[in-house]
Design an enzyme around this catalytic site. Structure first.
Site, PDB file in Angstrom:
ATOM      1  N   GLU A   1      19.599  14.167   0.094  1.00  0.00           N
ATOM      2  CA  GLU A   1      20.477  14.415  -1.071  1.00  0.00           C
ATOM      3  C   GLU A   1      19.805  15.630  -2.058  1.00  0.00           C
ATOM      4  O   GLU A   1      18.716  15.457  -2.207  1.00  0.00           O
ATOM      5  CB  GLU A   1      20.317  13.207  -1.845  1.00  0.00           C
ATOM      6  CG  GLU A   1      21.299  13.024  -3.232  1.00  0.00           C
ATOM      7  CD  GLU A   1      21.310  11.937  -3.943  1.00  0.00           C
ATOM      8  OE1 GLU A   1      20.578  10.829  -3.476  1.00  0.00           O
ATOM      9  OE2 GLU A   1      21.562  11.761  -5.039  1.00  0.00           O
TER      10      GLU A   1
ATOM     11  N   ARG B   1       9.281   4.202   6.316  1.00  0.00           N
ATOM     12  CA  ARG B   1       9.251   5.433   5.484  1.00  0.00           C
ATOM     13  C   ARG B   1       7.553   5.781   5.574  1.00  0.00           C
ATOM     14  O   ARG B   1       6.854   4.748   5.700  1.00  0.00           O
ATOM     15  CB  ARG B   1       9.774   5.397   4.322  1.00  0.00           C
ATOM     16  CG  ARG B   1       9.211   4.475   3.194  1.00  0.00           C
ATOM     17  CD  ARG B   1      10.170   4.121   1.939  1.00  0.00           C
ATOM     18  NE  ARG B   1      10.398   5.336   1.276  1.00  0.00           N
ATOM     19  CZ  ARG B   1      11.501   6.128   0.980  1.00  0.00           C
ATOM     20  NH1 ARG B   1      12.848   5.488   1.287  1.00  0.00           N
ATOM     21  NH2 ARG B   1      11.746   6.970   0.169  1.00  0.00           N
TER      22      ARG B   1
ATOM     23  N   LYS C   1      12.017  11.199  -5.577  1.00  0.00           N
ATOM     24  CA  LYS C   1      12.044  12.770  -6.009  1.00  0.00           C
ATOM     25  C   LYS C   1      12.268  12.474  -7.554  1.00  0.00           C
ATOM     26  O   LYS C   1      12.031  13.188  -8.228  1.00  0.00           O
ATOM     27  CB  LYS C   1      13.364  13.043  -5.577  1.00  0.00           C
ATOM     28  CG  LYS C   1      13.127  13.983  -4.313  1.00  0.00           C
ATOM     29  CD  LYS C   1      14.411  14.311  -3.668  1.00  0.00           C
ATOM     30  CE  LYS C   1      14.980  13.525  -2.315  1.00  0.00           C
ATOM     31  NZ  LYS C   1      16.428  13.570  -2.286  1.00  0.00           N
TER      32      LYS C   1
END
Ligand code: ATP
Ligand code: MG
Length: 570
Positions: free
Chosen positions: A44, A270, A280
């Site tokens: 994204e 992850r 982020k």
């Protein structure tokens, strides 16, 4: 389908380690379900990529490379956000820097807005989606909990005609933001909360960096992702574990729409790295609050920060290989990343000498007007790197840390009466020291053995300690930026209640010794060049480095930093 030609990556010679994802792919190729694979990396564009993304990039592009398949780069830009363009550019730069190439397989979820809209009308026509007038809070209230079923929306039984007309009205901007949404009609009693009539379109009067003001409604991630995968003929859609509960919804959209292919979602754990925060949104907070200079601050876990710090992309690929892929979440020790960095830089970095905290040393029996140019290996690991000359004379600078007036047992460095080797030069023996009123050493005096040129004595006499040095009149001042972890907390899942990451910021994450000096050859360094400063670590010339104002970032210390600190080794 024919496999299109597209380039992938370097590192062809590695031997892949098998894992559960590879096992699935092997089985799919074996059974003939697929003839080749297509994966994707779907960031994204709302921030810079970090080391966690690198794991996903190496995995997805790595699978395509090893199976001679294709990996798409797809910007998941369904959520119009500020600065998207900057992020899109930085993401492309970072993926390339990591050593991967998407060829012409560059996509944007926003390219599918038209198609996704058509699919939504199909769902409505099939009685599988409805326009709901509940607001966000009401939807949450009606959803129920893990232990209680949800309640049907009062708008759930609208007719197809009414739904179509309302949805078109949403598209045409007739209704304000938040007043209506399109929801999939699945099951409000499903034990999986994601299946309780999830919202698939929301009204948002925001311009999009690619589609401009064309759309007043934007599709949700859970709806967009499976359909984008299917439209791109992705075979294996690899994502992180938190999407495991979304998989039934992923499959529901594929099962209920006339999509051209049937991708399979596979989840893996992850990456979490000790002392490192990887979201982020929070990284943006660090930038905006001025804790770090920017996204590419060398302390940031972003790829841009790591690049600037001097971490080679091959070290990150190696790191990704070593951590592997698993189904269970864990925290990887930051030391492993540093190990990979050292492994790589050890092969490639030129050795030089610099002194971070210098103290003058005079060799009293060395002629005052004499200067010798001594041979020094550029890289003992790589003889082809050749040799260079380093100037040597009577006045030197050595590291304050290398002197002890009251040496502990096993101390092999400078101490009164002790003989040590000056790297590439001579054996010296410390004869006396000068101290100020507070007892701080201000100057050292030594004698040298002229028969030990090059650092080896003629009579075979051995010394245990070797120290680095620079010639005082020849040395150049440098700025050496020494980094430590940005945070004092190793595992962010153990954050104390009521605290935020701001409570764990390490005040000493950057230190700059005020009087560092280096051998003159470093005046030739170019921005981005990496060196091993002997016994001090790996350093890379920073972006603001200039020949007359050299600036180096310490990438990482050397392996033996610990034993050296303990004074056990020279
Ligand atoms: P962030 O929370 O940092 O914004 P994200 O998952 O929202 O991360 P995306 O841009 O959506 O970021 O991620 C792109 C891809 O990278 C996704 O497939 C995601 O699963 C993967 N990814 C993100 N963070 C990690 C991580 N720490 N380890 C492995 N893969 C990750
Ligand atoms: Mg995200």
């Amino acid at each position: 389908m024919e496999k299109p030609e597209t380039p992938i990556t370097e590192d062809k010679e590695r031997t892949p380690v098998s894992n559960f994802i590879r096992n699935i792919i092997d089985a799919d190729l074996e059974s003939g379900k697929h003839n080749f694979i297509i994966t994707r990396f779907p960031p994204e564009p709302n921030g810079f990529l970090h080391i966690g993304h690198a794991k996903s990039i190496c995995l997805n592009f790595g699978l395509a490379r090893d199976y001679d398949g294709i990996c798409h780069l797809r910007f998941d830009d369904t959520n119009p956000a500020k600065e998207e363009l900057l992020y899109v550019q930085s993401i492309m730069e970072d993926v390339k820097w990591l050593g991967f190439d998407w060829g012409d397989k560059l996509f944007y979820a926003s390219d599918y807005f038209e198609k996704l809209y058509e699919y939504a009308e199909i769902l409505i026509q099939d009685g599988k989606a409805y326009v709901c007038d509940l607001c966000v809070e009401e939807i949450a209230e009606y959803r129920g909990t893990l232990t209680e079923p949800g309640k049907n929306s009062p708008y759930r039984e609208r007719s197809v005609t009414e739904n179509l007309s309302l949805f078109r009205g949403m598209r045409d901007g007739l209704y304000p933001e938040g007043s209506r949404s399109l929801r999939a009609k699945i099951d409000m009693a499903s034990p999986n909360l994601n299946m309780r009539d999830p919202v698939i379109y929301r009204i948002k009067m925001t311009e999009h960096h690619r589609t401009g003001d064309k759309w007043m409604i934007y599709p949700m991630y859970d709806y967009t992702h499976p359909l984008s995968d299917a439209l791109e003929m992705i075979t294996h859609s690899v994502c992180t574990l938190e999407f495991e509960d979304h998989r039934p919804l992923y499959d529901w959209f594929l099962d209920n729409l006339p999509v051209p292919s049937n991708p399979r979602q596979i989840e893996f754990a992850r990456l979490n790295l000790s002392y490192t925060m990887m979201s982020k949104r929070l990284l943006l907070e660090l930038v905006e609050s001025g804790v770090v200079d920017n996204w590419d601050d060398p302390r940031m876990p972003t790829l841009a920060g790591m690049r600037r710090r001097g971490i080679p992309p091959a070290a990150i690929r190696d790191f990704a290989d070593r951590i592997g892929v698993a189904k269970a979440n864990s925290v990887v020790d930051y030391e492993l990343l540093q190990f990979c960095v050292r492994e790589e830089l050890n092969k490639t970095a030129q050795r030089v000498m610099a002194v971070l905290d210098p103290i003058p040393l005079t060799i009293e029996n060395y002629p005052a007007d004499q200067v010798e140019e001594l041979d020094a290996d550029n890289n003992p690991e790589d003889p082809s790197a050749g040799k260079r000359k380093v100037p040597f004379g009577r006045e030197l600078l050595v590291e304050r840390e290398d002197i002890s007036l009251d040496p502990p047992k096993g101390w092999f460095r400078l101490a009164p009466g002790k003989e040590v080797r000056l790297k590439h030069a001579y054996y010296i023996t410390l004869t006396r020291v000068e101290q100020d009123a507070d007892g701080n050493i201000t100057r050292l005096f030594a004698t040298y053995d002229p028969d030990s040129r090059g650092g080896w004595s003629q009579d075979g006499r051995k010394v245990k300690g070797t120290i680095h040095w620079v010639s005082a009149p020849h040395a150049i001042p440098i700025t050496a930026r020494l980094y430590d972890h940005l945070f004092t907390l190793a595992d962010f899942s153990k954050m104390e209640e009521g605290k935020t990451f701001h409570d764990y910021i390490n005040p000493d994450s950057l230190t700059v010794p005020p009087t560092a000096m280096a051998e003159p050859s470093l005046a030739q360094a170019q921005k981005g060049d990496s060196f091993q400063f002997l016994r001090l670590g790996y350093f890379t010339a920073d972006y603001d480095h200039l020949p007359d104002k050299p600036v180096f970032n310490r990438v990482t210390g050397l392996r033996d930093t610990w034993s050296r600190k303990a004074g056990r080794k020279g």
